[in-house]
Design a protein around this motif. Structure first.
Motif, PDB file in Angstrom:
ATOM      1  N   HIS A 154      60.116   4.740  71.591  1.00 17.62           N
ATOM      2  CA  HIS A 154      60.383   5.588  71.569  1.00 17.62           C
ATOM      3  C   HIS A 154      59.563   7.021  70.877  1.00 17.62           C
ATOM      4  O   HIS A 154      59.463   7.988  71.277  1.00 17.62           O
ATOM      5  N   ALA A 155      58.718   7.154  69.617  1.00 16.81           N
ATOM      6  CA  ALA A 155      58.450   7.190  69.248  1.00 16.81           C
ATOM      7  C   ALA A 155      57.210   7.124  68.192  1.00 16.81           C
ATOM      8  O   ALA A 155      57.932   6.027  67.599  1.00 16.81           O
ATOM      9  N   LEU A 156      56.559   7.719  67.605  1.00 16.15           N
ATOM     10  CA  LEU A 156      55.365   7.475  66.630  1.00 16.15           C
ATOM     11  C   LEU A 156      55.778   9.010  65.485  1.00 16.15           C
ATOM     12  O   LEU A 156      55.197   9.917  66.232  1.00 16.15           O
ATOM     13  N   ALA A 157      55.715   8.932  64.287  1.00 15.45           N
ATOM     14  CA  ALA A 157      55.788  10.634  63.211  1.00 15.45           C
ATOM     15  C   ALA A 157      54.984   9.944  62.095  1.00 15.45           C
ATOM     16  O   ALA A 157      55.425   8.772  62.065  1.00 15.45           O
ATOM     17  N   VAL A 158      53.668  10.646  61.574  1.00 16.83           N
ATOM     18  CA  VAL A 158      53.670  10.300  60.393  1.00 16.83           C
ATOM     19  C   VAL A 158      53.513  11.695  59.576  1.00 16.83           C
ATOM     20  O   VAL A 158      53.751  13.091  60.592  1.00 16.83           O
ATOM     21  N   THR A 159      53.241  12.185  57.953  1.00 14.21           N
ATOM     22  CA  THR A 159      54.221  12.945  57.383  1.00 14.21           C
ATOM     23  C   THR A 159      52.560  13.360  56.499  1.00 14.21           C
ATOM     24  O   THR A 159      51.541  12.147  56.266  1.00 14.21           O
ATOM     25  N   ALA A 160      52.540  14.895  56.627  1.00 11.09           N
ATOM     26  CA  ALA A 160      51.068  15.231  55.430  1.00 11.09           C
ATOM     27  C   ALA A 160      51.879  16.726  55.234  1.00 11.09           C
ATOM     28  O   ALA A 160      52.913  17.061  55.241  1.00 11.09           O
ATOM     29  N   SER A 161      51.368  16.714  54.146  1.00 13.42           N
ATOM     30  CA  SER A 161      51.562  17.966  53.230  1.00 13.42           C
ATOM     31  C   SER A 161      50.695  18.904  53.009  1.00 13.42           C
ATOM     32  O   SER A 161      48.860  18.207  52.660  1.00 13.42           O
ATOM     33  N   SER A 162      51.108  20.546  53.504  1.00 12.30           N
ATOM     34  CA  SER A 162      49.486  20.840  53.752  1.00 12.30           C
ATOM     35  C   SER A 162      49.274  21.644  52.605  1.00 12.30           C
ATOM     36  O   SER A 162      50.495  22.287  51.768  1.00 12.30           O
ATOM     37  N   TYR A 163      47.908  21.730  51.928  1.00  4.41           N
ATOM     38  CA  TYR A 163      48.015  22.347  51.256  1.00  4.41           C
ATOM     39  C   TYR A 163      47.697  23.511  51.213  1.00  4.41           C
ATOM     40  O   TYR A 163      47.882  24.509  50.511  1.00  4.41           O
ATOM     41  N   THR A 164      47.138  24.144  52.353  1.00  2.00           N
ATOM     42  CA  THR A 164      47.054  25.781  52.696  1.00  2.00           C
ATOM     43  C   THR A 164      48.323  26.724  52.439  1.00  2.00           C
ATOM     44  O   THR A 164      49.278  27.887  52.247  1.00  2.00           O
ATOM     45  N   GLY A 165      49.504  25.569  53.704  1.00  2.00           N
ATOM     46  CA  GLY A 165      51.173  26.638  53.773  1.00  2.00           C
ATOM     47  C   GLY A 165      51.561  26.506  52.724  1.00  2.00           C
ATOM     48  O   GLY A 165      52.715  26.719  52.244  1.00  2.00           O
ATOM     49  N   GLY A 166      51.901  25.006  51.810  1.00  5.50           N
ATOM     50  CA  GLY A 166      52.374  24.477  51.393  1.00  5.50           C
ATOM     51  C   GLY A 166      53.986  23.882  52.298  1.00  5.50           C
ATOM     52  O   GLY A 166      54.971  23.327  51.213  1.00  5.50           O
ATOM     53  N   GLU A 167      53.883  23.848  53.294  1.00  6.74           N
ATOM     54  CA  GLU A 167      54.925  23.072  53.880  1.00  6.74           C
ATOM     55  C   GLU A 167      54.669  21.119  54.299  1.00  6.74           C
ATOM     56  O   GLU A 167      53.725  20.724  53.848  1.00  6.74           O
ATOM     57  N   HIS A 168      56.089  20.728  54.047  1.00  5.97           N
ATOM     58  CA  HIS A 168      56.081  19.595  54.305  1.00  5.97           C
ATOM     59  C   HIS A 168      56.077  19.181  56.271  1.00  5.97           C
ATOM     60  O   HIS A 168      56.963  19.707  57.168  1.00  5.97           O
ATOM     61  N   VAL A 169      55.161  18.480  56.296  1.00  5.41           N
ATOM     62  CA  VAL A 169      54.987  18.697  57.636  1.00  5.41           C
ATOM     63  C   VAL A 169      54.683  17.305  58.908  1.00  5.41           C
ATOM     64  O   VAL A 169      54.730  16.410  58.173  1.00  5.41           O
ATOM     65  N   THR A 170      55.611  16.993  59.876  1.00  2.04           N
ATOM     66  CA  THR A 170      55.863  15.854  60.376  1.00  2.04           C
ATOM     67  C   THR A 170      55.004  15.669  61.852  1.00  2.04           C
ATOM     68  O   THR A 170      55.684  16.489  63.190  1.00  2.04           O
ATOM     69  N   PHE A 171      54.382  14.643  61.811  1.00  6.04           N
ATOM     70  CA  PHE A 171      53.279  14.939  62.856  1.00  6.04           C
ATOM     71  C   PHE A 171      53.799  14.667  64.274  1.00  6.04           C
ATOM     72  O   PHE A 171      53.975  12.954  63.715  1.00  6.04           O
ATOM     73  N   PHE A 172      54.157  14.329  65.153  1.00  2.73           N
ATOM     74  CA  PHE A 172      54.981  13.158  66.344  1.00  2.73           C
ATOM     75  C   PHE A 172      54.301  13.087  67.862  1.00  2.73           C
ATOM     76  O   PHE A 172      53.706  14.013  68.189  1.00  2.73           O
ATOM     77  N   SER A 173      54.551  11.470  67.826  1.00  2.00           N
ATOM     78  CA  SER A 173      53.950  12.054  69.686  1.00  2.00           C
ATOM     79  C   SER A 173      55.843  10.509  70.078  1.00  2.00           C
ATOM     80  O   SER A 173      55.783   9.949  69.382  1.00  2.00           O
ATOM     81  N   ALA A 174      56.821  11.380  71.191  1.00  2.00           N
ATOM     82  CA  ALA A 174      57.443  10.713  71.963  1.00  2.00           C
ATOM     83  C   ALA A 174      56.920  10.407  73.000  1.00  2.00           C
ATOM     84  O   ALA A 174      56.238  11.521  73.743  1.00  2.00           O
ATOM     85  N   ALA A 175      58.091   9.965  73.580  1.00  2.00           N
ATOM     86  CA  ALA A 175      57.491   9.016  75.010  1.00  2.00           C
ATOM     87  C   ALA A 175      58.284  10.765  76.176  1.00  2.00           C
ATOM     88  O   ALA A 175      58.064  10.344  77.377  1.00  2.00           O
ATOM     89  N   GLN A 176      59.408  11.639  75.393  1.00  2.00           N
ATOM     90  CA  GLN A 176      59.744  12.733  76.413  1.00  2.00           C
ATOM     91  C   GLN A 176      59.863  13.505  75.367  1.00  2.00           C
ATOM     92  O   GLN A 176      59.863  13.738  74.386  1.00  2.00           O
ATOM     93  N   ALA A 177      60.023  14.604  75.574  1.00  7.12           N
ATOM     94  CA  ALA A 177      60.110  15.887  75.325  1.00  7.12           C
ATOM     95  C   ALA A 177      61.438  16.608  73.891  1.00  7.12           C
ATOM     96  O   ALA A 177      62.197  16.249  74.211  1.00  7.12           O
ATOM     97  N   LEU A 178      60.644  16.175  72.836  1.00  7.74           N
ATOM     98  CA  LEU A 178      61.457  16.376  71.692  1.00  7.74           C
ATOM     99  C   LEU A 178      61.700  17.919  71.294  1.00  7.74           C
ATOM    100  O   LEU A 178      60.416  18.000  70.987  1.00  7.74           O
TER     101      LEU A 178
END
Length: 452
Positions: A154-178
Motif C-alpha cells: 500500500h505504501a512505503l515511507a522513509v523519514t529524514a531531517s532537513s538541515y536546510t529548513g529544520g523540518e522533519h520530512v516523511t518521503f512516501f510512495s503509495a499505491a494511490q494518491a494520498l
C-alpha cells in the motif's frame, strides 16, 4: 496482495542496532509459516504499509521492494546482516579513517588555525561511500512501482531531517494518491524514492555525511530521520494503517535497579552515546505511551461520544530488545577494524571502566560486524519466540500449520527456513538464488537475487 486489516510495520533507527529488527522479522516469518503453512503464507504479505527511519529505512525499503516475496526478502536481509563487515558501510581502512575521522577530530581541536583552508574540512567522522554500493545490490528500488501497482504494497515511507529548513520530512510512495500532511515542524512529501533518500535517512549526525535531496523545485541537505522526529508512529497512521507492529532498537523501559555510577568525568564517547540514545530511542517510547494513553481515553468514552471524534483506537504490538544493547556491544568492541578502534579510542570508546563507562553506547550504533549483528539477530528471534502467543494473536494466525497431506508440521530450523523460502519461489517458477561473494580488500558483497 497484503493481509487485512491493513497492518503497518514501523522500523526505528539505530545504526548497527537495526540487526535486531532482522532477527525479529525472521522469527515472525518462521512463525507465520508454521501457523499458516508455507503455501498459504506466501500468498500475501503481512504488512501493507512499511515505514522506516535511519537504518530502519534501509530494512524497510528492502522489504518493500520484495513485498511479493516476504519470506525471501527477510532472508536476503538476514544474509546481509549476519555476515556484515564494517567495510560494507564505511571506509574502515587506515587511509579512509585518516581522510575523514582523523581530520574531523583535528578540526575540532585546532580548526581555528586551519579554517582558512576549506579543502581541509571533512564532512563527517566516517566516509559511508561503501554503503551506497551495498544499497544498489540490496535494495532494488526499481521494483517498488510494480509492487505498488500490483497492490502487493500500500505504501512505503522513509523519514529524514532537513538541515536546510529544520523540518522533519516523511518521503512516501503509495499505491494511490494520498493527501500529504503537515504538522508543527514535520511534513510529508510524495516522492519517487531513491537510494539517496535512504542514505539521507541513515546519515547519523556527525558520523555520516548529509545528502542533498530534491523537494519539488528546491533542494536541501538532509540527515538522519531520527533527528527532530517527535511522532515516529504518525506516518504509518496517516498512510492508513489500522494496526501497527513496532520494532524498536533499544529497551522501552529500563529496570528499576540502578547501575553503579561510573567514576570520573564522562568521556566524549559517553556523552555522544547518551545523545545518540536520545535521538534514536526516546521519541519512539514517548509516542508509544501517547498512543496507549489515547487508546485508554477512548475506551472510557461512551459510543455516542466516540463516534463524534476523528480519533480511533489503534491496535499495536511493540517488540523491543529484552537486553541492553550497550552491554552486548561492549562484548564485541574488538570486532571493529583496528583503524576504527583507534579512532574511537580517541574519544573514549573501549577505555577503562564498566560497559557504558567505556563508551559502548556509541559503539553499539557503529558495530557493523558479524559477531555483534548475529547476537542482535539471535536476541530478536528469542524475543519473538518468548512472545509467540502475542504475535499469533496480533496477526490472528490461529490455524495450526499442516502439511499438504494433513499431517502436523514440526517447527523448522534456520537452515530449513532458507530452503523453504527458495523452494517456495522455485515452485512458482521464479529463480531464487542468494549468493555471497567476497571480493577485494574492502570485503564488499554481491547479492544475486533474481525476482520479477
Amino acid at each position: 496482495m497484503y493481509e487485512t486489516p491493513l497492518t503497518g510495520l514501523v522500523l526505528s533507527g539505530g545504526g548497527a542496532r537495526a540487526a535486531y529488527q532482522v532477527g525479529v522479522l525472521r522469527a515472525i516469518a518462521r512463525l507465520r509459516r508454521e501457523r499458516l503453512g508455507p503455501r498459504r503464507a506466501r500468498l500475501k504479505s503481512p504488512f501493507g504499509i512499511i515505514v522506516g527511519t535511519s537504518a530502519g529505512a534501509i530494512n524497510a525499503a528492502a522489504l518493500a521492494c520484495h513485498a511479493d516475496r516476504f519470506d525471501a526478502s527477510v532472508e536476503v536481509l538476514a544474509r546481509v546482516w549476519q555476515d556484515f563487515r564494517a567495510e560494507q558501510v564505511y571506509r574502515a581502512d587506515s587511509l579512509g579513517v585518516i581522510r575523514s575521522g582523523a581530520q574531523w577530530l583535528t578540526m575540532l581541536s585546532v580548526g581555528w588555525l586551519i579554517a582558512r583552508w576549506r579543502k581541509a574540512r571533512p564532512r563527517s567522522l566516517l566516509d559511508n561511500g561503501p554503503l551506497a554500493q551495498l544499497l544498489t545490490e540490496m535494495v532494488p528500488l526499481e521494483r517498488l512501482p510494480m509492487m505498488l501497482q500490483q497492490r502487493q504494497l500500500h505504501a512505503l515511507a522513509v523519514t529524514a531531517s532537513s538541515y536546510t529548513g529544520g523540518e522533519h520530512v516523511t518521503f512516501f510512495s503509495a499505491a494511490q494518491a494520498l493527501e500529504p500532511w503537515s504538522r508543527s515542524q514535520r511534513l510529508a512529501v510524495p516522492a519517487t524514492l531513491t537510494h539517496d533518500h535512504l542514505l539521507a535517512s541513515s546519515a547519523i549526525p556527525f558520523v555520516f555525511p548529509a545528502r542533498r535531496l530534491e523537494q519539488g523545485a528546491q533542494s536541501a541537505w538532509y540527515g538522519d530521520g531520527s533527528m527532530r522526529q517527535t511522532a515516529p508512529l504518525s506516518p504509518a497512521i496517516h498512510l492508513g494503517a489500522q494496526r501497527l507492529l513496532i520494532i524498536g532498537a533499544g529497551r522501552m523501559q529500563e529496570p528499576s535497579v540502578r547501575r553503579a555510577a561510573p567514576q570520573g568525568y564522562p568521556s566524549l564517547a559517553q556523552i555522544a552515546g547518551h545523545a545518540m540514545s536520545s535521538i534514536f530511542l526516546d521519541a519512539l517510547a514517548v509516542d508509544i505511551e501517547r498512543m496507549q494513553r489515547i487508546n485508554r481515553t477512548l475506551a472510557l468514552l461512551p459510543d455516542t461520544v466516540r463516534q463524534d471524534t476523528p480519533l480511533r483506537p489503534l491496535e499495536s504490538l511493540v517488540i523491543a530488545p529484552s537486553q541492553r544493547l550497550d552491554d552486548v556491544a561492549s562484548r564485541h568492541l574488538k570486532s571493529l577494524p583496528a583503524p576504527v578502534r583507534t579512532l574511537l579510542r580517541g574519544v573514549g570508546v573501549g577505555g577503562k571502566g564498566q560497559e557504558t563507562g567505556g563508551g559502548s553506547a556509541l559503539a553499539s550504533y557503529l558495530l557493523f560486524e558479524a559477531p555483534y549483528t548475529r547476537e542482535l539477530m539471535a536476541l530478536g528471534e528469542a524475543d519473538v519466540a518468548a512472545r509467540a502467543d502475542e504475535v499469533n494473536q496480533f496477526f490472528d494466525w490461529t490455524r495450526e500449520a499442516t502439511r499438504i497431506d494433513g499431517t502436523r508440521q514440526r517447527r523448522p530450523g534456520a537452515a530449513a527456513d532458507v530452503a523453504a523460502s527458495a523452494a517456495d519461489l522455485q515452485d512458482e517458477g521464479t529463480p531464487f538464488d542468494v549468493t555471497e561473494v567476497l571480493h577485494g580488500a574492502g570485503g564488499s558483497r554481491s547479492l544475486d537475487l533474481e525476482l520479477p
